[in-house]
Design a protein around this motif. Structure first.
Motif, PDB file in Angstrom:
ATOM      1  N   ALA A 147       0.847  -1.211   0.000  1.00  0.00           N
ATOM      2  CA  ALA A 147       0.000   0.000   0.000  1.00  0.00           C
ATOM      3  C   ALA A 147       0.877   1.255   0.000  1.00  0.00           C
ATOM      4  O   ALA A 147       0.610   2.226  -0.719  1.00  0.00           O
ATOM      5  CB  ALA A 147      -0.923  -0.005   1.224  1.00  0.00           C
ATOM      6  N   TYR A 205       2.506   1.680  -3.337  1.00  0.00           N
ATOM      7  CA  TYR A 205       1.496   2.096  -4.322  1.00  0.00           C
ATOM      8  C   TYR A 205       1.256   3.607  -4.228  1.00  0.00           C
ATOM      9  O   TYR A 205       1.199   4.312  -5.239  1.00  0.00           O
ATOM     10  CB  TYR A 205       0.177   1.334  -4.076  1.00  0.00           C
ATOM     11  CG  TYR A 205      -0.861   1.640  -5.122  1.00  0.00           C
ATOM     12  CD1 TYR A 205      -0.792   1.035  -6.383  1.00  0.00           C
ATOM     13  CD2 TYR A 205      -1.898   2.537  -4.877  1.00  0.00           C
ATOM     14  CE1 TYR A 205      -1.729   1.327  -7.367  1.00  0.00           C
ATOM     15  CE2 TYR A 205      -2.841   2.833  -5.857  1.00  0.00           C
ATOM     16  CZ  TYR A 205      -2.748   2.221  -7.090  1.00  0.00           C
ATOM     17  OH  TYR A 205      -3.673   2.521  -8.068  1.00  0.00           O
ATOM     18  N   LEU A 206       1.140   4.088  -2.977  1.00  0.00           N
ATOM     19  CA  LEU A 206       0.929   5.527  -2.767  1.00  0.00           C
ATOM     20  C   LEU A 206       2.112   6.333  -3.337  1.00  0.00           C
ATOM     21  O   LEU A 206       1.916   7.318  -4.066  1.00  0.00           O
ATOM     22  CB  LEU A 206       0.770   5.801  -1.264  1.00  0.00           C
ATOM     23  CG  LEU A 206       0.682   7.263  -0.822  1.00  0.00           C
ATOM     24  CD1 LEU A 206      -0.519   7.956  -1.445  1.00  0.00           C
ATOM     25  CD2 LEU A 206       0.587   7.367   0.697  1.00  0.00           C
ATOM     26  N   ARG A 240       2.012   6.303  -7.149  1.00  0.00           N
ATOM     27  CA  ARG A 240       0.968   7.183  -7.703  1.00  0.00           C
ATOM     28  C   ARG A 240       1.402   8.648  -7.625  1.00  0.00           C
ATOM     29  O   ARG A 240       1.133   9.433  -8.517  1.00  0.00           O
ATOM     30  CB  ARG A 240      -0.355   6.986  -6.950  1.00  0.00           C
ATOM     31  CG  ARG A 240      -1.060   5.706  -7.277  1.00  0.00           C
ATOM     32  CD  ARG A 240      -1.735   5.742  -8.676  1.00  0.00           C
ATOM     33  NE  ARG A 240      -2.966   6.526  -8.674  1.00  0.00           N
ATOM     34  CZ  ARG A 240      -3.143   7.700  -9.256  1.00  0.00           C
ATOM     35  NH1 ARG A 240      -2.155   8.268  -9.899  1.00  0.00           N
ATOM     36  NH2 ARG A 240      -4.304   8.323  -9.214  1.00  0.00           N
ATOM     37  N   GLN A 261      -6.921  -3.665  -1.958  1.00  0.00           N
ATOM     38  CA  GLN A 261      -7.487  -3.060  -3.174  1.00  0.00           C
ATOM     39  C   GLN A 261      -8.333  -1.834  -2.824  1.00  0.00           C
ATOM     40  O   GLN A 261      -8.286  -0.827  -3.525  1.00  0.00           O
ATOM     41  CB  GLN A 261      -8.323  -4.099  -3.947  1.00  0.00           C
ATOM     42  CG  GLN A 261      -8.705  -3.638  -5.351  1.00  0.00           C
ATOM     43  CD  GLN A 261      -7.497  -3.186  -6.181  1.00  0.00           C
ATOM     44  OE1 GLN A 261      -6.474  -3.863  -6.248  1.00  0.00           O
ATOM     45  NE2 GLN A 261      -7.595  -2.012  -6.803  1.00  0.00           N
ATOM     46  N   ARG A 299      -6.016   0.983  -2.272  1.00  0.00           N
ATOM     47  CA  ARG A 299      -5.509   1.490  -3.567  1.00  0.00           C
ATOM     48  C   ARG A 299      -6.571   2.338  -4.264  1.00  0.00           C
ATOM     49  O   ARG A 299      -6.268   3.405  -4.808  1.00  0.00           O
ATOM     50  CB  ARG A 299      -5.102   0.318  -4.466  1.00  0.00           C
ATOM     51  CG  ARG A 299      -3.784  -0.320  -4.047  1.00  0.00           C
ATOM     52  CD  ARG A 299      -3.488  -1.519  -4.906  1.00  0.00           C
ATOM     53  NE  ARG A 299      -2.164  -2.056  -4.645  1.00  0.00           N
ATOM     54  CZ  ARG A 299      -1.805  -3.298  -4.907  1.00  0.00           C
ATOM     55  NH1 ARG A 299      -2.671  -4.155  -5.434  1.00  0.00           N
ATOM     56  NH2 ARG A 299      -0.578  -3.700  -4.654  1.00  0.00           N
ATOM     57  N   ASN A 300      -7.805   1.843  -4.234  1.00  0.00           N
ATOM     58  CA  ASN A 300      -8.881   2.607  -4.891  1.00  0.00           C
ATOM     59  C   ASN A 300      -9.055   3.976  -4.237  1.00  0.00           C
ATOM     60  O   ASN A 300      -9.273   4.992  -4.897  1.00  0.00           O
ATOM     61  CB  ASN A 300     -10.214   1.849  -4.805  1.00  0.00           C
ATOM     62  CG  ASN A 300     -10.190   0.578  -5.645  1.00  0.00           C
ATOM     63  OD1 ASN A 300      -9.329   0.422  -6.517  1.00  0.00           O
ATOM     64  ND2 ASN A 300     -11.107  -0.347  -5.375  1.00  0.00           N
ATOM     65  N   ILE A 323      -6.765   5.634  -2.571  1.00  0.00           N
ATOM     66  CA  ILE A 323      -5.605   6.473  -2.937  1.00  0.00           C
ATOM     67  C   ILE A 323      -5.844   7.065  -4.327  1.00  0.00           C
ATOM     68  O   ILE A 323      -5.621   8.264  -4.557  1.00  0.00           O
ATOM     69  CB  ILE A 323      -4.302   5.640  -2.911  1.00  0.00           C
ATOM     70  CG1 ILE A 323      -3.927   5.272  -1.472  1.00  0.00           C
ATOM     71  CG2 ILE A 323      -3.151   6.392  -3.596  1.00  0.00           C
ATOM     72  CD1 ILE A 323      -2.840   4.209  -1.359  1.00  0.00           C
ATOM     73  N   ASP A 324      -6.313   6.223  -5.242  1.00  0.00           N
ATOM     74  CA  ASP A 324      -6.589   6.702  -6.605  1.00  0.00           C
ATOM     75  C   ASP A 324      -7.619   7.828  -6.595  1.00  0.00           C
ATOM     76  O   ASP A 324      -7.491   8.818  -7.300  1.00  0.00           O
ATOM     77  CB  ASP A 324      -7.125   5.553  -7.480  1.00  0.00           C
ATOM     78  CG  ASP A 324      -6.017   4.580  -7.850  1.00  0.00           C
ATOM     79  OD1 ASP A 324      -4.832   4.957  -7.727  1.00  0.00           O
ATOM     80  OD2 ASP A 324      -6.340   3.445  -8.258  1.00  0.00           O
TER      81      ASP A 324
END
Lengths: 163, 234
Positions: free
Chosen positions: A9, A12-13, A16, B12, B15-16, B18-19
């Motif tokens: 996580a 991923y942050l 992004r 997930q 992640r969503n 964060i997106d």
């Protein structure tokens, strides 16, 4: 979530942020801060992180250890919260408290000063701030992310910062 | 197996989320703002809470510009340390009246300590007569009894260390005992709390943010109490 998932996580942050225009500095700042050791009671530190005898005499009952992936993720959220939620709230509140919503607030150099603090700022306070409705959207999206992370940590959901 | 699937779903979901947050244009705008702008905004926020505190006691508060006088058309603050007498821009400050006391509130002004060393005080409360004297003579205001309050402000993005506390305590040792000496920050840490709990430390408002109404009220109330006592004195 386990260590590997928190790490996933966190990465991923960072990923992004790095791929978003102009936000690689934010990712770098998060990495820099999250690499700092955390101070904890000495008995909580695993043997591989025990300090030398000399360092122990300076630290007393405390020691240091690297942050866990979960702690690094939560630290990243703190930084995002400070920039994306707290700062706009500070600006709105000071405008309201001073009753100067319609006035320009700006920072200027004081030419009589011979000192530079390294923290000087010149510019309008509200320059670069999005519309109030957009900031509300950011605050809500951040709160959802924070709630999810807190749930994974097993903590109760946070209280919404309000309007 | 179910637990495993639920954890995968959790990751997930994160992640969503964060997106969703980083997908907003406004998030990008906010994250890219200048760090020093956040620091200076926080100082003005504390300045505004002082105005609220004076008003809560029935006192009067008026914004003055160095050049334009009362009710300036725009609010200009120093972007870095400066002098009380400076007219290099229309720097603003608060003029307050509480019973017989007249005083002012300034942001980022340099004072001369008891040791003759200069110190920038983020937000200061000073007797008006002393501020006038400083302006008239282009003299540094002193950190003596005329300095009613000194507040060090810090807007943190992560948990603070104790360095700020140590620096401010050092500054206070160069002041005579003021009515209100405080450290205001939006975040705290165990180390800072522990450091500030010691004797002779400044008041600790290291949880002060507009997101925490109780913390704001504590600051406003504590300052009001100090100002009330001072305004009752001769």
């Amino acid at each position: 979530m386990n260590r590997a998932e928190w790490e996933a996580a966190f990465q991923y942050l960072l990923g992004r942020l790095r791929e978003s225009e102009g936000m690689s500095e934010v990712a770098a700042e998060i990495e820099r801060v999250s690499e700092r050791m955390v101070v904890v009671p000495a008995q909580e530190v695993p043997s591989e992180w025990r300090l030398s005898k000399r360092d122990r005499s300076e630290m007393g009952d405390f020691s240091v250890r690297p942050r866990t992936p979960e702690e690094r993720f939560m630290l990243a959220l703190q930084l995002l919260e400070a920039r994306a939620v707290e700062h706009p709230a500070v600006v709105r509140r000071l405008q309201k408290r001073l009753d100067v919503q319609g006035k320009t607030i700006r920072f200027a150099p004081d030419d009589t000063s011979e000192v530079e603090s390294g923290e000087d700022f010149v510019g309008e306070l509200t320059a670069g701030l999005p519309e109030v409705s957009d900031m509300r959207e950011v605050r809500q999206a951040f709160q959802r992310l924070r709630d999810l992370a807190d749930e994974e940590k097993g903590e109760p959901r946070g209280v919404s910062p309000g309007p | 197996m179910k637990r495993r699937e639920s954890l995968v779903a959790s990751l997930q979901d994160l992640r969503n989320s964060i997106d969703e947050l980083l997908g907003l244009n406004a998030t990008g705008q906010l994250l890219r703002l200048n760090r020093n702008a956040r620091e200076k905004a926080y100082e003005v926020y504390i300045f505004s809470l002082i105005a609220r505190s004076v008003e809560s006691l029935g006192g009067s508060v008026e914004i003055h510009g160095m050049i334009s006088g009362p009710n300036p058309p725009e609010l200009v603050f120093r972007g870095g340390p400066g002098q009380m007498w400076s007219t290099s821009d229309d720097f603003c400050y608060l003029v307050c009246r509480l019973r017989q006391k007249r005083f002012e509130v300034h942001v980022s002004v340099t004072y001369e300590g008891q040791s003759a060393a200069n110190h920038e005080i983020d937000v200061s409360i000073i007797e008006q007569a002393h501020a006038d004297k400083s302006r008239r003579g282009a003299l540094f205001p002193r950190t003596n009894k005329n300095l009613v309050g000194a507040i060090e402000c810090k807007f943190y993005e992560s948990n603070p260390g104790v360095v700020l506390g140590r620096t401010f305590v050092g500054l206070l040792s160069d002041c005579t005992s003021n009515r209100f000496q405080a450290l205001a920050a939006n975040r705290t840490s165990t180390g800072l709390e522990s450091f500030l709990s010691k004797v002779n430390s400044p008041l600790n408002f290291t949880d002060l943010t507009p997101l925490d109404k109780k913390a704001e009220e504590r600051f406003i109330g504590t300052l009001a109490q100090a100002l009330k006592q001072w305004s009752n004195s001769r």
